[in-house]
Write a protein that holds these residues in place. Structure first.
Motif, PDB file in Angstrom:
ATOM      1  N   GLY A  22     -20.623  23.876  23.316  1.00 20.55           N
ATOM      2  CA  GLY A  22     -21.527  25.033  23.143  1.00 20.55           C
ATOM      3  C   GLY A  22     -20.820  25.564  21.722  1.00 20.55           C
ATOM      4  O   GLY A  22     -19.904  24.948  21.362  1.00 20.55           O
ATOM      5  N   VAL A  23     -21.433  26.815  21.192  1.00 23.13           N
ATOM      6  CA  VAL A  23     -20.952  27.472  20.215  1.00 23.13           C
ATOM      7  C   VAL A  23     -19.701  27.746  20.116  1.00 23.13           C
ATOM      8  O   VAL A  23     -19.004  27.760  18.984  1.00 23.13           O
ATOM      9  CB  VAL A  23     -22.114  28.387  19.660  1.00 23.13           C
ATOM     10  N   ASP A  24     -19.330  28.240  21.115  1.00 21.21           N
ATOM     11  CA  ASP A  24     -17.907  28.586  21.329  1.00 21.21           C
ATOM     12  C   ASP A  24     -16.853  27.559  21.261  1.00 21.21           C
ATOM     13  O   ASP A  24     -15.851  27.812  20.472  1.00 21.21           O
ATOM     14  CB  ASP A  24     -17.653  29.621  22.765  1.00 21.21           C
ATOM     15  N   ASP A  25     -17.118  26.468  21.575  1.00 26.03           N
ATOM     16  CA  ASP A  25     -16.231  25.071  21.648  1.00 26.03           C
ATOM     17  C   ASP A  25     -16.320  24.899  20.192  1.00 26.03           C
ATOM     18  O   ASP A  25     -15.101  24.732  19.570  1.00 26.03           O
ATOM     19  CB  ASP A  25     -16.759  23.956  22.381  1.00 26.03           C
ATOM     20  N   LEU A  26     -17.248  25.012  19.191  1.00 27.26           N
ATOM     21  CA  LEU A  26     -17.278  24.570  17.939  1.00 27.26           C
ATOM     22  C   LEU A  26     -16.358  25.636  17.074  1.00 27.26           C
ATOM     23  O   LEU A  26     -15.537  25.447  16.314  1.00 27.26           O
ATOM     24  CB  LEU A  26     -18.613  24.778  17.370  1.00 27.26           C
ATOM     25  N   ILE A  27     -16.738  26.867  17.337  1.00 24.38           N
ATOM     26  CA  ILE A  27     -15.755  27.969  16.820  1.00 24.38           C
ATOM     27  C   ILE A  27     -14.094  27.851  17.074  1.00 24.38           C
ATOM     28  O   ILE A  27     -13.290  28.020  16.250  1.00 24.38           O
ATOM     29  CB  ILE A  27     -16.249  29.415  17.362  1.00 24.38           C
ATOM     30  N   ARG A  28     -13.852  27.454  18.477  1.00 21.59           N
ATOM     31  CA  ARG A  28     -12.631  27.455  18.773  1.00 21.59           C
ATOM     32  C   ARG A  28     -11.974  26.352  18.232  1.00 21.59           C
ATOM     33  O   ARG A  28     -10.747  26.165  17.556  1.00 21.59           O
ATOM     34  CB  ARG A  28     -12.362  27.279  20.226  1.00 21.59           C
ATOM     35  N   HIS A  29     -12.591  24.968  17.945  1.00 19.22           N
ATOM     36  CA  HIS A  29     -11.977  23.832  17.286  1.00 19.22           C
ATOM     37  C   HIS A  29     -11.955  24.011  15.901  1.00 19.22           C
ATOM     38  O   HIS A  29     -10.885  23.591  15.326  1.00 19.22           O
ATOM     39  CB  HIS A  29     -13.153  22.555  17.612  1.00 19.22           C
ATOM     40  N   LEU A  30     -13.048  24.853  15.240  1.00 21.52           N
ATOM     41  CA  LEU A  30     -12.603  24.875  13.828  1.00 21.52           C
ATOM     42  C   LEU A  30     -11.696  25.964  13.542  1.00 21.52           C
ATOM     43  O   LEU A  30     -12.360  27.088  12.995  1.00 21.52           O
ATOM     44  CB  LEU A  30     -13.921  25.468  13.417  1.00 21.52           C
ATOM     45  N   ASP A  31     -10.567  25.924  13.966  1.00 21.71           N
ATOM     46  CA  ASP A  31      -9.503  26.988  13.819  1.00 21.71           C
ATOM     47  C   ASP A  31      -8.807  26.944  12.352  1.00 21.71           C
ATOM     48  O   ASP A  31      -9.101  26.010  11.507  1.00 21.71           O
ATOM     49  CB  ASP A  31      -8.617  27.133  14.846  1.00 21.71           C
ATOM     50  N   ALA A  32      -7.980  27.703  12.156  1.00 22.58           N
ATOM     51  CA  ALA A  32      -7.153  27.671  10.808  1.00 22.58           C
ATOM     52  C   ALA A  32      -6.390  26.444  10.537  1.00 22.58           C
ATOM     53  O   ALA A  32      -6.270  26.080   9.125  1.00 22.58           O
ATOM     54  CB  ALA A  32      -6.153  28.830  10.709  1.00 22.58           C
ATOM     55  N   SER A  33      -6.156  25.645  11.581  1.00 24.25           N
ATOM     56  CA  SER A  33      -5.365  24.473  11.316  1.00 24.25           C
ATOM     57  C   SER A  33      -6.069  23.613  10.760  1.00 24.25           C
ATOM     58  O   SER A  33      -5.569  22.452  10.358  1.00 24.25           O
ATOM     59  CB  SER A  33      -4.841  24.020  12.787  1.00 24.25           C
ATOM     60  N   ARG A  34      -7.432  23.568  10.675  1.00 24.60           N
ATOM     61  CA  ARG A  34      -8.113  22.336  10.030  1.00 24.60           C
ATOM     62  C   ARG A  34      -8.632  22.732   8.671  1.00 24.60           C
ATOM     63  O   ARG A  34      -9.495  22.163   8.043  1.00 24.60           O
ATOM     64  CB  ARG A  34      -9.520  22.054  11.176  1.00 24.60           C
ATOM     65  N   ILE A  35      -8.251  23.740   8.156  1.00 26.36           N
ATOM     66  CA  ILE A  35      -8.763  24.131   6.672  1.00 26.36           C
ATOM     67  C   ILE A  35      -7.847  23.343   6.008  1.00 26.36           C
ATOM     68  O   ILE A  35      -6.892  23.005   5.995  1.00 26.36           O
ATOM     69  CB  ILE A  35      -8.163  25.741   6.408  1.00 26.36           C
TER      70      ILE A  35
END
Length: 319
Positions: A279-292
């Protein structure tokens, strides 16, 4: 065994209505005391609703309720009045977090919004149009909606409900029949009847965690908008996943990391670095600051019908 021509016993209408009424009353008794009226002290006058989520005075409300105010006045259901400070706010999801400088007698539990289904009971509690601590009921009308925040960005994973909301309900809880907060009431469509929206509790929980840790919400940005949709079984089998839902891309921003990485409108994003996206909430959570700033592998079922891996390098979310 042959067919038996016999009606299945059903509860009488009176029993069903009484059970429904008792469920709503129990929910209101449990969550109602956690709801407060939030008024801006500095900045442009305005008010809305909020609800406590911890005994130490953490209160969730909408970003548009507090706007640029750093301090607010809090009026609780038992008549107590005190001040609070805005710990942080996230215009992208219309969520803000307040710390009350007063005793909190009751607090609500954030539920798992991913467990919602269309038709589930939805109870809204808030302070609409000056009618403080009003209760309205309805059902979850739809899930995974997107709506535009006041800053112009799309809020994903929004709950649609027909529980009546009016100005002043903003920031109040949308509650399940189990007495868990499953959404933060945020918007109505003026002129429409029975169409209102709440930010999902899973999104609110993520925002609260980020604000408590960093004072703001840090996000990796790839430049897409998407919707939570059912994942076709054949695609799940092909990808070797067990999830029943995923994210379908609705828009790809030109020149964005997503566009540069080959993502297209209509693609399904099934996983991020092998972490399932249900779901969209998973995508938001996975794309956190650690992946910048580092390469991320997205498992994608593309519009051509191929299961592929797209490598995307997220950037910091623009202000």
């Amino acid at each position: 065994m042959g067919y038996i021509d016999k009606e299945i016993p059903r509860p009488s209408d009176a029993v069903l209505i009484d059970t429904y009424s008792q469920t709503i009353a129990d929910v209101v008794d449990l969550v109602g005391p956690t709801v407060s009226r939030i008024e801006r002290i500095d900045g442009r006058p305005g008010h809305g609703s909020g609800f406590a989520i911890s005994p130490d005075g953490l209160i969730i409300t909408n970003n548009h309720v507090v706007e640029d105010s750093k301090a607010v006045r809090i009026r609780t259901a038992n008549g107590s009045v005190g001040d609070g400070v805005v710990l942080g706010r996230d215009p992208d999801t219309d969520i803000a977090l307040i710390r009350a400088n007063m005793d909190v007698q009751a607090w609500a539990r954030l539920g798992d919004s991913k467990g919602l289904r269309r038709g589930h009971i939805a109870v809204a509690i808030g302070n609409p149009l000056g009618f403080d601590w009003s209760v309205t009921t309805g059902v979850v009308s739809a899930l995974g909606r997107s709506m535009r925040a006041s800053n112009g960005r799309l809020i994903d994973d929004v709950i649609q409900t027909d529980a009546a909301l009016n100005p002043g309900n903003s920031g109040g809880p949308l509650v399940s029949s189990r007495g868990e907060v499953v959404g933060v009431n945020t918007a109505v469509i003026m002129g429409a009847q029975g169409i209102a929206f709440a930010v999902a509790s899973n999104t609110a929980n993520f925002v609260v965690s980020e604000i408590l840790r960093f004072g703001q919400v840090r996000r990796a940005f790839i430049g897409i908008a998407g919707d939570t949709v059912a994942l076709p079984r054949r695609v799940a089998l092909l990808a070797g996943v067990v999830q029943s839902a995923t994210v379908r891309i609705r828009r790809v921003d030109p020149g964005s990391p997503a566009a540069n990485g080959g993502l297209k409108e209509g693609d399904f994003v099934i996983a991020v670095d092998k972490l399932p996206v249900a779901g969209v909430d998973d995508l938001i959570r996975h794309l956190d600051a650690s992946r910048i700033g580092r390469m991320v592998a997205l498992t994608v079922y593309d519009v051509e019908g191929n299961l592929v891996t797209r490598y995307i390098e997220p950037v910091s979310r623009p202000a």
